[in-house]
Design an enzyme around this catalytic site. Structure first.
Site, PDB file in Angstrom:
ATOM      1  N   GLY A 194       0.807  -1.221   0.000  1.00 37.45           N
ATOM      2  CA  GLY A 194       0.000   0.000   0.000  1.00 37.45           C
ATOM      3  C   GLY A 194       0.829   1.254   0.000  1.00 37.45           C
ATOM      4  N   GLY A 195       1.576   1.477  -1.106  1.00 33.37           N
ATOM      5  CA  GLY A 195       2.408   2.677  -1.173  1.00 33.37           C
ATOM      6  C   GLY A 195       3.551   2.550  -0.185  1.00 33.37           C
ATOM      7  N   GLN A 252      -0.469   2.315   7.006  1.00 35.34           N
ATOM      8  CA  GLN A 252      -1.531   1.741   6.154  1.00 35.34           C
ATOM      9  C   GLN A 252      -2.532   1.043   7.079  1.00 35.34           C
ATOM     10  OE1 GLN A 252      -3.420   1.219   3.716  1.00 35.34           O
ATOM     11  NE2 GLN A 252      -2.389   1.837   1.846  1.00 35.34           N
ATOM     12  N   GLY A 288      -3.447  -4.627  -5.204  1.00 34.41           N
ATOM     13  CA  GLY A 288      -3.945  -4.646  -6.580  1.00 34.41           C
ATOM     14  C   GLY A 288      -3.619  -5.949  -7.289  1.00 34.41           C
ATOM     15  N   GLU A 307       0.194  -1.925 -15.556  1.00 33.92           N
ATOM     16  CA  GLU A 307       1.143  -1.802 -14.441  1.00 33.92           C
ATOM     17  C   GLU A 307       2.438  -1.211 -14.985  1.00 33.92           C
ATOM     18  OE1 GLU A 307       1.462  -2.318 -10.864  1.00 33.92           O
ATOM     19  OE2 GLU A 307       3.347  -1.408 -11.484  1.00 33.92           O
ATOM     20  N   ARG A 325       6.722  -5.999 -10.680  1.00 33.19           N
ATOM     21  CA  ARG A 325       5.431  -6.298 -10.038  1.00 33.19           C
ATOM     22  C   ARG A 325       4.668  -7.334 -10.868  1.00 33.19           C
ATOM     23  NH1 ARG A 325       4.344  -2.877  -5.242  1.00 33.19           N
ATOM     24  NH2 ARG A 325       5.230  -0.855  -5.683  1.00 33.19           N
ATOM     25  N   ALA A 358      -3.164   5.612  -5.657  1.00 30.75           N
ATOM     26  CA  ALA A 358      -3.509   7.019  -5.835  1.00 30.75           C
ATOM     27  C   ALA A 358      -3.701   7.734  -4.498  1.00 30.75           C
ATOM     28  CB  ALA A 358      -4.780   7.139  -6.668  1.00 30.75           C
ATOM     29  N   CYS A 408     -11.527 -15.727   5.137  1.00 31.10           N
ATOM     30  CA  CYS A 408     -12.869 -15.833   4.571  1.00 31.10           C
ATOM     31  C   CYS A 408     -13.763 -14.842   5.287  1.00 31.10           C
ATOM     32  CB  CYS A 408     -13.425 -17.239   4.656  1.00 31.10           C
ATOM     33  SG  CYS A 408     -13.637 -17.857   6.301  1.00 31.10           S
TER      34      CYS A 408
HETATM   35  P1  NAD Z   1       1.114  -0.777  -3.971  1.00 33.96           P
HETATM   36  O1  NAD Z   1       1.707   0.545  -3.735  1.00 33.96           O
HETATM   37  O2  NAD Z   1       1.753  -1.999  -3.466  1.00 33.96           O
HETATM   38  O3  NAD Z   1       0.891  -0.964  -5.539  1.00 33.96           O
HETATM   39  C1  NAD Z   1       0.426   0.049  -6.408  1.00 33.96           C
HETATM   40  C2  NAD Z   1       0.815  -0.334  -7.818  1.00 33.96           C
HETATM   41  O4  NAD Z   1       0.286   0.587  -8.765  1.00 33.96           O
HETATM   42  C3  NAD Z   1       2.309  -0.368  -8.036  1.00 33.96           C
HETATM   43  O5  NAD Z   1       2.663  -1.624  -8.546  1.00 33.96           O
HETATM   44  C4  NAD Z   1       2.570   0.753  -9.024  1.00 33.96           C
HETATM   45  O6  NAD Z   1       3.658   0.499  -9.874  1.00 33.96           O
HETATM   46  C5  NAD Z   1       1.272   0.797  -9.770  1.00 33.96           C
HETATM   47  N1  NAD Z   1       0.986   2.094 -10.391  1.00 33.96           N
HETATM   48  C6  NAD Z   1       1.063   3.318  -9.807  1.00 33.96           C
HETATM   49  N2  NAD Z   1       0.681   4.264 -10.670  1.00 33.96           N
HETATM   50  C7  NAD Z   1       0.349   3.628 -11.815  1.00 33.96           C
HETATM   51  C8  NAD Z   1      -0.158   4.079 -13.047  1.00 33.96           C
HETATM   52  N3  NAD Z   1      -0.406   5.365 -13.294  1.00 33.96           N
HETATM   53  N4  NAD Z   1      -0.417   3.153 -14.016  1.00 33.96           N
HETATM   54  C9  NAD Z   1      -0.191   1.827 -13.792  1.00 33.96           C
HETATM   55  N5  NAD Z   1       0.310   1.367 -12.622  1.00 33.96           N
HETATM   56  C10 NAD Z   1       0.558   2.251 -11.649  1.00 33.96           C
HETATM   57  O7  NAD Z   1      -0.386  -0.643  -3.408  1.00 33.96           O
HETATM   58  P2  NAD Z   1      -1.491  -1.760  -3.133  1.00 33.96           P
HETATM   59  O8  NAD Z   1      -1.266  -2.365  -1.809  1.00 33.96           O
HETATM   60  O9  NAD Z   1      -1.618  -2.653  -4.314  1.00 33.96           O
HETATM   61  O10 NAD Z   1      -2.782  -0.832  -3.007  1.00 33.96           O
HETATM   62  C11 NAD Z   1      -3.254  -0.127  -4.146  1.00 33.96           C
HETATM   63  C12 NAD Z   1      -4.337   0.860  -3.762  1.00 33.96           C
HETATM   64  O11 NAD Z   1      -5.525   0.172  -3.383  1.00 33.96           O
HETATM   65  C13 NAD Z   1      -3.960   1.737  -2.572  1.00 33.96           C
HETATM   66  O12 NAD Z   1      -4.412   3.049  -2.783  1.00 33.96           O
HETATM   67  C14 NAD Z   1      -4.691   1.121  -1.433  1.00 33.96           C
HETATM   68  O13 NAD Z   1      -4.967   2.022  -0.411  1.00 33.96           O
HETATM   69  C15 NAD Z   1      -5.947   0.649  -2.115  1.00 33.96           C
HETATM   70  N6  NAD Z   1      -6.531  -0.458  -1.378  1.00 33.96           N
HETATM   71  C16 NAD Z   1      -7.780  -0.841  -1.630  1.00 33.96           C
HETATM   72  C17 NAD Z   1      -8.344  -1.878  -0.915  1.00 33.96           C
HETATM   73  C18 NAD Z   1      -9.698  -2.341  -1.181  1.00 33.96           C
HETATM   74  O14 NAD Z   1     -10.207  -3.168  -0.488  1.00 33.96           O
HETATM   75  N7  NAD Z   1     -10.343  -1.870  -2.181  1.00 33.96           N
HETATM   76  C19 NAD Z   1      -7.649  -2.518   0.064  1.00 33.96           C
HETATM   77  C20 NAD Z   1      -6.364  -2.125   0.289  1.00 33.96           C
HETATM   78  C21 NAD Z   1      -5.805  -1.135  -0.444  1.00 33.96           C
END
Ligand code: NAD
Length: 557
Positions: free
Chosen positions: A53-54, A131, A179, A197, A202, A267, A411
């Site tokens: 998560g970033g 996070q 993701g 990506e 990744r 983001a 689960c």
């Molecule tokens: P992470 O930082 O591990 O991965 C983000 C990925 O996005 C990286 O691989 C990066 O290279 C890629 N990326 C960034 N900008 C990009 C772009 N413009 N085009 C293509 N790829 C790009 O983060 P993560 O743990 O995978 O989390 C991703 C997001 O989802 C975070 O904002 C997090 O808060 C959110 N999130 C959502 C949920 C949910 O349940 N929906 C749960 C946890 C996290």
């Protein structure tokens, strides 16, 4: 000098087996889960202590990590270790049924709760971004999110496509820690996934762990391959090495409308999590180091364009939703007025589950032995035979999920179910059917543990989206109930200023005291969610609260 500035694979190896290295199983569980969070098989960037998560970290720096390890090893059964944004700051007297660790991460007084202020403090070494499960030591790799993502896509399939994603094109971006679960969740629902990506490693990592099928480097070739698979009803996931903006732009140019569209780039964190599209990856890496302000400007421009393209494809018919990374707010901050025209995934798909106290229940085998998880899988399977989606998930998870680090399972279980499961696990430990205690926790994205107006609490019917009393009460009641460690975080998922949320972990060590704690905590924790959603006006939550004796009026009737 025990401090290092780099992740040392030998030194930080997670202990496994049934021998203690601490003074009790609760301390041992905290130690193993902390080290497991940082295991290179689990964490995204262990050298920076970043789990997912970033920049979600498990400890502030290596010195703090070493001190936490030392503290956990020394901690007695009547003491509690305090962690302030990833740094151990004290050990105080408590009692055996109190949490062994209390954690507060990234909390800022609301007026100062911005990334800018946080960045300043982080640079001075005063803070760490926790996070959700990174800083609360219960991240279990991408499996944790696969199930939630599977539930979301299953709900979308039920709502829009008659129960399956077969023959649908599902476009998204981001193959990071969370993701990375998207392609697998989509193929588990029988669809085609096309995922942009920027970072090649990744994509390779997701292929290695079997979350993704193929890597492609040409956008057009990837689109063609995805369309062919859609036409044939083939189940396939494609990771395409490009910026999300470029993929969406090309889809618009070719007038190709995905069936579903979302995004999971980081983001929420414009500086560390999101790659801008107008400069190359290499240039972006340099700029981020040398001129953060300019980088952030590029990132905001891209997020504006990104959401604009999502809205355009939504207009053309793509079922579009925000996947919890706050990208809509970023675009809106930049001036895109209708950025919120597509909904978040929680109100769209997850809220009905929250009303029944359902959420991401997870557990890990401290023994390190996958057989222990197989034993717990059987118990869960036989305990809830009527829950068909759970049964389907368990079968798919066993086939498709490669364990990362300590073997674990997740689960979604609801009110009543969680305590039943926890007590059954405690019995497995007591009777020696598993080799060591089982640690039980959950994501902070849960029914009663989070206030996050652009995500978990978006569009509450009474307008209480930003009320953060609920997660605070959740952390307090889990502390009072005797969870093994409790954490309260700010900014998870959606970034600084946008969320307050709490975590809890509880150890089933087979003792009678643990059974009492498990009964309390695993009833109260989802119970907070039922109460919160009933209070907001949801009928299902009101019925659930009456059914499980959580309703105050019923008590005094
Ligand atoms: P992470 O930082 O591990 O991965 C983000 C990925 O996005 C990286 O691989 C990066 O290279 C890629 N990326 C960034 N900008 C990009 C772009 N413009 N085009 C293509 N790829 C790009 O983060 P993560 O743990 O995978 O989390 C991703 C997001 O989802 C975070 O904002 C997090 O808060 C959110 N999130 C959502 C949920 C949910 O349940 N929906 C749960 C946890 C996290």
């Amino acid at each position: 000098n025990s401090t290092t500035s780099q992740y040392d694979i030998k030194k930080y190896k997670t202990p496994t087996g049934s021998q203690l290295t601490c003074k009790g199983w609760v301390q041992e569980a905290a130690l193993r889960m902390l080290l497991n969070n940082l295991d290179p098989a689990v964490a995204e960037r262990p050298d920076d202590l970043i789990v997912y998560g970033g920049r979600g970290k498990a400890a502030r720096n290596f010195e703090a990590l070493d001190m936490i390890i030392q503290s956990l090893k020394d901690l007695n059964d009547n003491e509690t270790l305090l962690i302030q944004s990833g740094k151990p700051v004290g050990i105080l007297q408590t009692h055996p049924n109190a949490p062994r660790v209390l954690i507060s991460n990234s909390q800022l007084v609301p007026k100062w709760a911005t990334w800018q202020h946080f960045d300043e403090l982080e640079r001075k070494g005063l803070m760490m971004y926790g996070q959700m499960t990174a800083g609360s030591w219960i991240y279990i790799g991408s499996q944790g999110i696969v199930q939630g993502t599977y539930e979301t896509y299953a709900a979308a399939a039920n709502k829009h496509f008659g129960g399956s994603l077969k023959g649908t094109l599902n476009v998204t971006a981001g193959l990071g820690g969370m993701g990375g679960a998207q392609p697998l969740a989509i193929t588990m629902n029988e669809g085609v996934a096309l995922v942009a990506e920027v970072e090649e490693w990744r994509i390779d990592k997701r292929i290695e762990t079997k979350y993704l099928d193929v890597k492609m480097t040409s956008i057009d070739a990837a689109i063609d391959r995805a369309l062919k698979a859609k036409e044939k009803g083939e189940i396939l996931s494609i990771g395409v090495l490009c910026n999300a903006v470029h993929l969406l732009q090309r889809l618009v140019e070719r007038n190709i409308v995905p069936d579903t569209l979302t995004d999971q780039t980081s983001a929420h964190d414009p500086l560390i999590g999101y790659w801008p599209h107008e400069i190359s990856y290499e240039q972006a890496k340099v700029l981020r180091e040398q001129n953060a302000d300019q980088y952030i400007e590029y990132a905001y421009n891209s997020m504006y364009r990104h959401v604009q393209l999502m809205l355009e494809l939504q207009q053309k018919g793509a079922i579009t939703f925000d996947y919890g990374n706050n990208i809509r707010a970023r675009a809106q901050e930049k001036g895109l007025k209708n950025a919120f025209d597509f909904p978040g995934f929680v109100p769209a798909y997850i809220r009905p589950l929250f009303c029944e106290g359902k959420g991401p229940f997870r557990w890990a085998a401290l023994s390190g032995d996958p057989h222990d998880i197989a034993v717990t899988d059987d118990v869960i399977g036989s305990m809830f035979p009527e829950n068909t989606s759970l049964q389907r998930w368990l079968k798919l998870a066993k086939e498709k999920i490669a364990f990362q680090g300590l073997p674990a399972r997740i689960c979604w279980l609801g009110q009543g179910e969680r305590e039943k499961a926890g007590l059954a696990f405690n019995e497995l430990v007591r009777s020696g059917k598993v080799k060591a205690p089982i640690v039980i926790g959950r994501d902070h994205l849960d029914t009663g543990s989070v206030a996050s107006p652009n995500r978990e609490t978006e569009s509450m019917p009474d307008g209480s989206d930003a009320v953060a009393d609920w997660p605070i009460l959740n952390a307090l009641v889990n502390t009072a109930g005797g969870a093994s460690w409790v954490s309260l975080h700010h900014g998870g998922g959606v970034g600084m200023g946008y969320s307050i949320h709490a975590g809890m972990v509880i150890v089933a060590d087979g003792t009678e005291e643990a059974a009492l704690r498990l009964g309390r905590v695993l009833r109260n924790d989802p119970g907070m969610g039922v109460i919160r959603h009933a209070d907001a006006g949801y009928d299902v939550a009101k019925e659930t609260s009456i059914k499980f004796d959580l309703d105050l009026r019923k008590r005094f009737h």
